[in-house]
Design an enzyme around this catalytic site. Structure first.
Site, short mmCIF file in Angstrom:
data_model
loop_
_atom_site.label_atom_id
_atom_site.label_comp_id
_atom_site.label_asym_id
_atom_site.label_seq_id
_atom_site.Cartn_x
_atom_site.Cartn_y
_atom_site.Cartn_z
CD GLU A 159 34.41 44.36 52.14
OE1 GLU A 159 35.57 44.84 52.69
OE2 GLU A 159 34.00 43.11 52.48
CD GLU A 168 41.41 41.76 56.46
OE1 GLU A 168 41.29 41.85 55.32
OE2 GLU A 168 40.50 41.19 57.08
C1 LIG Z 1 37.06 41.36 51.61
S1 LIG Z 1 37.09 40.04 50.53
C2 LIG Z 1 36.01 40.92 49.59
C3 LIG Z 1 35.46 39.80 48.44
C4 LIG Z 1 34.41 40.44 47.45
N1 LIG Z 1 34.78 41.52 46.83
C5 LIG Z 1 32.95 40.55 48.29
O1 LIG Z 1 32.76 41.81 48.27
O2 LIG Z 1 32.39 39.83 48.62
C6 LIG Z 1 38.54 40.79 49.89
C7 LIG Z 1 39.14 39.76 48.61
O3 LIG Z 1 40.41 40.48 48.24
C8 LIG Z 1 41.01 39.39 47.71
N2 LIG Z 1 42.48 40.03 48.00
C9 LIG Z 1 43.26 40.51 49.03
N3 LIG Z 1 44.39 40.95 48.36
C10 LIG Z 1 44.42 41.02 47.15
C11 LIG Z 1 45.45 41.12 46.04
N4 LIG Z 1 46.64 41.81 46.50
N5 LIG Z 1 45.28 40.82 44.92
C12 LIG Z 1 44.03 40.02 44.49
N6 LIG Z 1 43.14 39.71 45.29
C13 LIG Z 1 43.36 40.40 46.76
C14 LIG Z 1 40.99 38.28 48.99
O4 LIG Z 1 41.49 37.00 48.65
C15 LIG Z 1 39.54 38.37 49.17
O5 LIG Z 1 39.07 37.29 48.35
#
Ligand SMILES: C[S@@+](CC[C@H](N)C(=O)[O-])C[C@H]1O[C@@H](n2cnc3c(N)ncnc32)[C@H](O)[C@@H]1O
Length: 404
Positions: A159, A168
């Protein structure tokens, strides 16, 4: 007492710098999978730091977990297509609190790699343990770009969508992970994404928006000008006009607004479509200048356009070779009701009025901000029809920054 505070401050600074350097030099975790922070350490990069500082809080994660439209779409996409997940290897990019990984395991996946950069990974582990799924879901704390797996995956789920889809820039992360880890015949969840532009009638919102932010900026200036003269013997009046101009631009920033479906006038247009199995990092950079035509129904005329709005849909369709038995769509159109993405709305300085012409024609462009690659600027030039002395409108806005 004073020296004690200075000593404690010194210890605190020392602690922070030790923590920071150990994060930087950490080596890749061993085992079947792992990630190392040494190369890409996004925490050291300011736009990423702003992004991750939000996701590290349970408050922020819960906002997403409470968004029923989002939850229902992902839950249905997984649970209505359980046979696609059965005995498969899944990669969850940006796992947050672990919800998508949990569902993938419940749907029958034999192995799920859940990669999450922030400390939310620790909470995700607890959630997975609490469901007795830690033999299937492996939570890996680290940057997705540095992931090390010993096998390729059948399904990549994520997501990743931000305001107006691209804000983002998490799509970059997902595409890099896809190119590294997804099998050639593997499936992306979601599989397609579409960006929409709509015309908005909301004169009240336009006036409020213009007044609130512009007036506030100018009041601040008056205060500043008076005080700098009184206390520091400097006259800044010569810069007032420039400040005023700058503030007018700020007051038309694209913002998070939950519109009602009645606010949309004319037929919304698609400005970009992504096939997530095939699109490239180049595609994620934005939208090149793209002509559009918003067509109004005769019943809508005369029409007033107060703002532009952007939103998106994502689809879970599978591929032509492996279509999903039950496709699902997640839409952020205003007719879906409240949700955490809402719409990205930019109010016009002057409303556009049109009594007779059924079409607004224009060009839409979205480009990454050079100073912050996670944010985007949008340029829209438009006119009502190409005849009878058309009124041309040029409108530029940035999509709300992280601190606004
Ligand atoms: C929009 S949230 C979605 C969280 C979860 N998958 C949900 O659906 O509830 C995106 C997540 O991706 C993580 N994230 C973003 N970029 C990332 C990266 N380069 N490597 C690992 N995690 C990442 C963020 O910290 C965040 O927790």
């Amino acid at each position: 007492m004073k020296y004690l505070s200075i000593f404690l401050l010194f210890i605190a600074i020392l602690h922070v710098s030790i923590v920071a350097s150990s994060t930087e030099s950490e080596t890749c975790s061993s085992g079947t999978a792992g990630a190392c922070n040494s190369k890409t350490s996004p925490i050291l990069d300011s736009p990423s730091e702003q992004l991750f500082s939000g996701y590290v809080t349970l408050y922020e994660q819960v906002q997403m977990l409470r968004d029923n439209i989002r939850m229902k779409a992902y839950y249905s996409a997984i649970m209505l297509n359980k046979e696609v997940f059965r005995d498969k290897v899944v990669l969850d990019v940006g796992a947050g609190s672990g919800i998508l990984s949990l569902w993938a395991a419940q749907a029958g996946a034999k192995k799920v790699y859940a990669v999450e950069f922030t400390d939310m990974a620790k909470h995700a582990r607890k959630v997975i343990d609490a469901h007795g799924m830690s033999n299937i879901v492996e939570v890996i704390q680290g940057e997705a770009a540095d992931l090390k797996l010993t096998e390729k995956v059948d399904i990549l789920i994520s997501e990743w969508m931000g305001m107006f889809l691209l804000r983002e820039s998490m799509l970059d992360v997902v595409l890099k992970a896809r190119d590294m880890w997804l099998k050639p015949e593997g499936l992306m969840f979601p599989s397609h994404a579409t960006m929409y532009l709509g015309a908005v009638i909301d004169e009240e919102g336009r006036e409020e928006n213009k007044q609130n932010s512009f007036d506030a900026y100018m009041e601040e200036w008056e205060d500043f000008e008076k005080n700098i003269k009184k206390f520091y013997n400097a006259d800044y009046e010569v810069l007032k006009a420039a400040y005023e101009e700058e503030s007018r631009v700020f007051s038309v920033t694209g913002q998070w607004v939950q519109l009602e479906k009645e606010h949309i006038v004319g037929k919304p247009v698609i400005v970009k479509e992504f096939d997530l199995h095939k699109c490239t990092l180049e595609d994620a950079k934005g939208v090149p200048p793209t002509p559009f035509e918003i067509v109004f129904d005769a019943k809508e005329l005369p029409v007033t356009v107060s703002a532009y709005a952007g939103w998106f849909t994502v689809d879970f369709n599978g591929t032509d070779a492996t279509p999903l038995p039950n496709p699902v769509q997640l839409s952020t159109h205003p007719d879906q009701g409240p949700q955490h993405w809402a719409q990205t709305v930019s109010y016009l300085k002057e409303a556009l009025h049109n009594a007779i012409q059924k079409k607004m024609i224009g060009v839409f462009e979205m480009i990454r901000q050079p100073q912050n690659w996670r944010l985007y600027d949008v340029k829209i030039s438009s006119q009502f029809g190409a005849w009878e002395s058309p009124k041309v409108s040029n409108h530029t806005f940035s999509i709300k920054s992280f601190s606004q």
